[in-house]
Scaffold this active site. Sequence first.
Site, short mmCIF file in Angstrom:
data_model
loop_
_atom_site.label_atom_id
_atom_site.label_comp_id
_atom_site.label_asym_id
_atom_site.label_seq_id
_atom_site.Cartn_x
_atom_site.Cartn_y
_atom_site.Cartn_z
N HIS A 87 5.41 -7.86 -15.17
CA HIS A 87 3.97 -7.57 -15.96
C HIS A 87 3.07 -6.85 -14.86
O HIS A 87 2.48 -5.71 -15.30
CB HIS A 87 3.34 -8.93 -16.16
N TYR A 97 -2.99 -9.98 -24.24
CA TYR A 97 -2.23 -11.32 -24.56
C TYR A 97 -2.45 -11.43 -26.12
O TYR A 97 -1.83 -11.98 -26.83
CB TYR A 97 -2.46 -12.53 -23.79
N GLU A 139 -0.77 -13.71 -12.70
CA GLU A 139 -0.99 -12.07 -12.59
C GLU A 139 -2.43 -11.87 -11.93
O GLU A 139 -2.58 -10.69 -11.38
CB GLU A 139 -0.78 -11.42 -13.95
#
Length: 145
Positions: A87, A97, A139
């Site tokens: 990602h 998302y 992330e």
Amino acid sequence: MSKPLSAETIALVKATAPALQQHGVAITTRMYERLFVNEDVKALFDQAAQESGEQPKRLAAAILAYAQNIDKLEALGGPVERIVTRHVETGVKREHYPYVAEALLPAIRDVLKEAATDEILAAWGEAYWFLADILIGKEEEAYAQ
Ligand code: HEM
């Protein structure tokens, strides 16, 4: 991290995981039809698609496999790190998302039809966001470095 999933949500998700896995390809195909209506989201995948035509299956397969193992999340460490790495390489961010949630949940209904009750979809929505929050957190840490 988000609050733990309730026992009820875990039970609902686990109970439907086999049906979802059985119809996995139909669900993932439908999910990507829905997801790629958004050109910005599609562009994230276009660059990466040079490398892997298998990706559509992988993303949703991961979500489904996660649901199957939702009562033993400690097993998820390795796969989670790998997803986070991919990602970050492809520029997936927090704001992406909701698009996957909005594509996946209706795709489940499209394929399973009335077997996917509102209660089941709500449980899946919660389970999706629980995993999404873990990924988003890791992330953001990686982007900050
Ligand atoms: C809970 C949500 C998600 C899960 C479980 C998930 C899972 C995965 C998995 C398993 C992979 C493949 C990793 C590998 O190479 O082995 C992947 C890659 C990828 N994901 Fe996600 N993902 C999620 C959310 C998202 C979102 C929101 C986006 C953006 C809209 C996204 C875009 C991508 C892209 C662009 C790749 C790389 C594609 C490639 O390698 O060709 N994912 N994801």
